[in-house]
Design a protein around this motif. Structure first.
Motif, PDB file in Angstrom:
ATOM      1  N   GLU A  59      54.015  52.412 -10.266  1.00 21.22           N
ATOM      2  CA  GLU A  59      55.151  51.812  -9.355  1.00 21.22           C
ATOM      3  C   GLU A  59      56.712  52.026  -9.997  1.00 21.22           C
ATOM      4  N   MET A  60      56.494  51.927 -11.577  1.00 19.83           N
ATOM      5  CA  MET A  60      57.893  52.703 -12.047  1.00 19.83           C
ATOM      6  C   MET A  60      58.394  53.711 -11.993  1.00 19.83           C
ATOM      7  N   ILE A  61      57.156  54.675 -12.172  1.00 17.29           N
ATOM      8  CA  ILE A  61      57.783  56.341 -11.852  1.00 17.29           C
ATOM      9  C   ILE A  61      58.029  56.293 -10.481  1.00 17.29           C
ATOM     10  N   ASN A  62      57.343  56.057  -9.616  1.00 15.50           N
ATOM     11  CA  ASN A  62      57.737  55.873  -8.023  1.00 15.50           C
ATOM     12  C   ASN A  62      59.265  55.486  -7.785  1.00 15.50           C
ATOM     13  N   ALA A  63      59.365  54.458  -8.448  1.00 17.64           N
ATOM     14  CA  ALA A  63      60.871  53.584  -8.397  1.00 17.64           C
ATOM     15  C   ALA A  63      61.822  54.650  -8.643  1.00 17.64           C
ATOM     16  N   VAL A  64      61.793  55.116  -9.998  1.00 20.75           N
ATOM     17  CA  VAL A  64      62.910  55.984 -10.527  1.00 20.75           C
ATOM     18  C   VAL A  64      62.734  57.566  -9.793  1.00 20.75           C
ATOM     19  N   THR A  65      61.720  57.920  -9.165  1.00 20.99           N
ATOM     20  CA  THR A  65      61.682  59.306  -8.792  1.00 20.99           C
ATOM     21  C   THR A  65      62.266  59.029  -7.320  1.00 20.99           C
ATOM     22  N   HIS A  66      62.199  58.065  -6.560  1.00 21.10           N
ATOM     23  CA  HIS A  66      62.491  57.570  -5.263  1.00 21.10           C
ATOM     24  C   HIS A  66      64.081  57.554  -5.408  1.00 21.10           C
ATOM     25  N   LEU A  67      64.543  56.668  -6.442  1.00 20.27           N
ATOM     26  CA  LEU A  67      66.217  56.630  -6.610  1.00 20.27           C
ATOM     27  C   LEU A  67      66.647  57.907  -6.727  1.00 20.27           C
ATOM     28  N   ALA A  68      66.100  58.625  -7.320  1.00 21.52           N
ATOM     29  CA  ALA A  68      66.768  60.137  -7.641  1.00 21.52           C
ATOM     30  C   ALA A  68      66.948  60.817  -6.485  1.00 21.52           C
ATOM     31  N   SER A  69      65.934  60.546  -5.408  1.00 19.12           N
ATOM     32  CA  SER A  69      66.016  61.107  -4.159  1.00 19.12           C
ATOM     33  C   SER A  69      67.281  60.661  -3.203  1.00 19.12           C
ATOM     34  N   GLN A  70      67.668  59.509  -3.439  1.00 18.96           N
ATOM     35  CA  GLN A  70      68.533  58.740  -2.388  1.00 18.96           C
ATOM     36  C   GLN A  70      70.161  59.142  -2.855  1.00 18.96           C
ATOM     37  N   GLU A  71      70.942  59.104  -1.793  1.00 17.88           N
ATOM     38  CA  GLU A  71      72.142  59.285  -1.574  1.00 17.88           C
ATOM     39  C   GLU A  71      73.070  58.745  -2.600  1.00 17.88           C
ATOM     40  N   ASP A  72      74.118  59.315  -3.197  1.00 19.82           N
ATOM     41  CA  ASP A  72      74.797  58.617  -4.137  1.00 19.82           C
ATOM     42  C   ASP A  72      75.639  57.280  -3.165  1.00 19.82           C
ATOM     43  N   PRO A  73      75.492  56.084  -4.019  1.00 21.66           N
ATOM     44  CA  PRO A  73      75.974  55.023  -3.374  1.00 21.66           C
ATOM     45  C   PRO A  73      77.458  54.836  -3.583  1.00 21.66           C
ATOM     46  N   VAL A  74      77.971  55.586  -4.778  1.00 21.12           N
ATOM     47  CA  VAL A  74      79.499  55.245  -5.008  1.00 21.12           C
ATOM     48  C   VAL A  74      80.252  56.499  -4.386  1.00 21.12           C
ATOM     49  N   GLY A  75      81.486  56.273  -3.940  1.00 21.63           N
ATOM     50  CA  GLY A  75      82.316  57.007  -3.321  1.00 21.63           C
ATOM     51  C   GLY A  75      82.216  57.201  -1.891  1.00 21.63           C
ATOM     52  N   VAL A  76      81.436  56.353  -1.154  1.00 20.56           N
ATOM     53  CA  VAL A  76      81.096  56.202   0.309  1.00 20.56           C
ATOM     54  C   VAL A  76      82.195  55.698   1.058  1.00 20.56           C
ATOM     55  N   GLU A  77      82.784  56.491   1.895  1.00 16.43           N
ATOM     56  CA  GLU A  77      83.923  56.003   2.899  1.00 16.43           C
ATOM     57  C   GLU A  77      83.437  54.978   3.808  1.00 16.43           C
ATOM     58  N   ARG A  78      84.068  53.822   3.707  1.00 15.62           N
ATOM     59  CA  ARG A  78      83.697  52.763   4.534  1.00 15.62           C
ATOM     60  C   ARG A  78      84.720  52.633   5.657  1.00 15.62           C
ATOM     61  N   PHE A  79      86.005  53.160   5.530  1.00 15.70           N
ATOM     62  CA  PHE A  79      87.090  52.885   6.448  1.00 15.70           C
ATOM     63  C   PHE A  79      88.321  53.637   6.104  1.00 15.70           C
ATOM     64  N   SER A  80      88.978  54.422   7.373  1.00 13.71           N
ATOM     65  CA  SER A  80      90.043  54.851   6.967  1.00 13.71           C
ATOM     66  C   SER A  80      90.912  54.666   7.893  1.00 13.71           C
ATOM     67  N   PHE A  81      92.498  54.788   7.580  1.00 13.25           N
ATOM     68  CA  PHE A  81      93.578  54.482   8.408  1.00 13.25           C
ATOM     69  C   PHE A  81      94.606  55.427   8.156  1.00 13.25           C
ATOM     70  N   LYS A  82      95.720  55.633   8.958  1.00 12.48           N
ATOM     71  CA  LYS A  82      96.540  56.732   9.000  1.00 12.48           C
ATOM     72  C   LYS A  82      97.913  55.694   9.076  1.00 12.48           C
ATOM     73  N   HIS A  83      98.540  55.597   7.971  1.00 15.57           N
ATOM     74  CA  HIS A  83      99.871  54.518   8.256  1.00 15.57           C
ATOM     75  C   HIS A  83     100.779  55.431   9.161  1.00 15.57           C
ATOM     76  N   GLU A  84     101.752  54.675   9.671  1.00 14.46           N
ATOM     77  CA  GLU A  84     102.711  55.369  10.479  1.00 14.46           C
ATOM     78  C   GLU A  84     103.690  55.956   9.629  1.00 14.46           C
ATOM     79  N   ASN A  85     103.609  55.698   8.488  1.00 13.55           N
ATOM     80  CA  ASN A  85     104.662  56.454   7.501  1.00 13.55           C
ATOM     81  C   ASN A  85     104.060  57.521   6.948  1.00 13.55           C
ATOM     82  N   GLY A  86     102.996  57.941   7.364  1.00 10.28           N
ATOM     83  CA  GLY A  86     102.312  59.214   6.735  1.00 10.28           C
ATOM     84  C   GLY A  86     101.221  59.180   5.693  1.00 10.28           C
ATOM     85  N   MET A  87     101.018  57.535   5.053  1.00 10.55           N
ATOM     86  CA  MET A  87      99.929  57.640   4.201  1.00 10.55           C
ATOM     87  C   MET A  87      98.798  57.681   4.700  1.00 10.55           C
TER      88      MET A  87
END
Length: 398
Positions: free
Chosen positions: A59-87
């Motif tokens: 189970e331990m081996i499966n856990a770390v192996t499976h984790l390595a196959s998963q997408e990176d959870p860091v830096g995932v875009e959740r929302f984006s917005f273009k401000h009227e001032n161009g930002m």
């Protein structure tokens, strides 16, 4: 604060850990035997959680192996917005920083929970129980070897050999920055952490899960769900402790008698309320406080209830907020139950034993949260992040 490792390095460390766990399988099991032999308590569920055998290592081996196959959870875009001032504005996931995991007796947590925290870009502080110290130190040694071999600092995984007094002092005045604490264990441990912690705590709370057998239940489904929930793994927080039987269930007495005989095959102690304790094999209980109790044992309470609404009210009063199940062929009644029962997971015609990160599609889990902030139920890789605003401009001022 450690600089975020690239996803390639994080994955390489996890895969190296899988190799090392396989190489050191025999050593881990024999070191764990010493922990088991030294355990002098009489808590069978604690002993069950402490034990490492071949299937636990798998189970331990499966856990770390499976984790390595998963997408990176860091830096995932959740929302984006273009401000009227161009930002251009983005909201993206970000690691917490440092996560402290406090747990009892489970060496597999030293692999799985640490792996989830590490993959999501966090430094991990591990504070395991004294009963599993030898097993945990061996596993942390492997983490350090994996980190070293992939050119990463061993600081990413740190084991805290603290007694209770030292733990309390660290919680109140940490000697290093801690961004999140996850206690995994009994109610006493959780209460202790909540009382003393100076930073946010995600509570992996008690189980005390209910099954409601509605008057339109399929009886064989009800029997299967209750027996599985109670007897498959008594040390699990997703086990069943309470059964509510609709007083209008057709042929109710025969159903209860069959349930009793099936539970007795597993030597389950059965307690009941005024109605159900009329059965010879069901003992009456002294106080309604028993409805609050999580047993982690071969013990169950069976009571009668007069309606779906009463079942919902009873569960919301007494359960640990973890899992509950309704057995019925009436979809409308199931919908009412599932929408109104205040537990992290609600089931219709299925066992509460599925409240588990791996079973609910998350891969593994850090814990099962009975809090509502910031994640409820199993906490997977994708939940062990906070978020951060990225704002790109070219000289805008307000």
């Amino acid at each position: 604060m450690n600089t975020l490792l690239s996803i390639e390095t994080r994955n390489a460390v996890l895969l190296k850990m899988a190799e090392l766990l396989e190489q050191q399988r025999k050593a881990i099991i024999s070191i764990n035997k010493v922990d088991l032999e030294s355990y002098k308590g009489d808590d069978i569920s604690m002993y069950d959680r402490l034990k490492v055998d071949d299937s636990k290592v798998d189970e331990m081996i499966n856990a770390v192996t499976h984790l390595a196959s998963q997408e990176d959870p860091v830096g995932v875009e959740r929302f984006s917005f273009k401000h009227e001032n161009g930002m251009q504005i983005y909201n993206k996931t970000a690691s917490f920083g440092t996560v402290l995991i406090i747990y009892e007796s489970r060496p597999d947590v030293t692999v799985e929970a640490a792996g989830i925290a590490f993959k999501s870009g966090n430094k991990i502080l591990l504070k395991g129980g004294k009963e599993s110290l030898r097993s945990n130190l061996k596993i942390v040694e492997l983490w350090h070897q994996a980190l070293n071999e992939e050119g990463a600092s061993t600081d990413w995984v740190e084991y805290l050999q603290f007694n209770r007094t030292e733990t309390q002092a660290f919680l109140e005045k940490p000697t290093q920055r801690v961004d999140l604490i996850v206690p995994r264990g009994g109610e006493r441990l959780i209460a202790f952490v909540k009382e003393h912690a100076a930073c946010p705590v995600i509570v992996s709370g008690r189980g005390n899960n209910f099954v409601y057998v509605h008057k339109d239940a399929d009886k064989s489904t009800a029997l299967d769900v209750i027996i599985n929930g109670k007897t498959a793994k008594i040390s699990a927080c997703n086990a069943v402790d309470k059964v509510l039987i609709d007083s209008n269930l057709p042929d109710k007495n025969n159903f209860i008698q069959t349930l009793i005989s099936k539970l007795k095959e597993f030597n389950v102690e059965i307690l009941g309320d005024n109605q159900t304790s009329k059965f010879e094999e069901i003992n009456s209980f002294e106080s309604d406080d028993i409805w609050y109790e999580e047993f982690l044992d071969y013990k169950i309470v069976i009571g009668e209830i007069d309606s779906n609404d009463s079942a919902i009210a009873k569960i919301n009063t007494y359960s640990g907020g973890h899992s509950s199940s309704i057995i019925t062929t009436d979809d409308a009644e199931a919908k009412t139950f599932m929408e109104n029962v205040d537990t992290a997971a609600v089931y219709h015609n299925a066992s509460t034993r599925f409240t588990d990160g791996g079973q609910l599609g998350l891969g593994g889990e850090l814990a099962i949260s009975t809090d509502k902030l910031h994640q409820r139920g199993p906490i997977g890789l994708q939940h062990l992040v906070t978020n951060k605003w990225y704002v790109h401009g070219n000289g805008q001022i307000r």
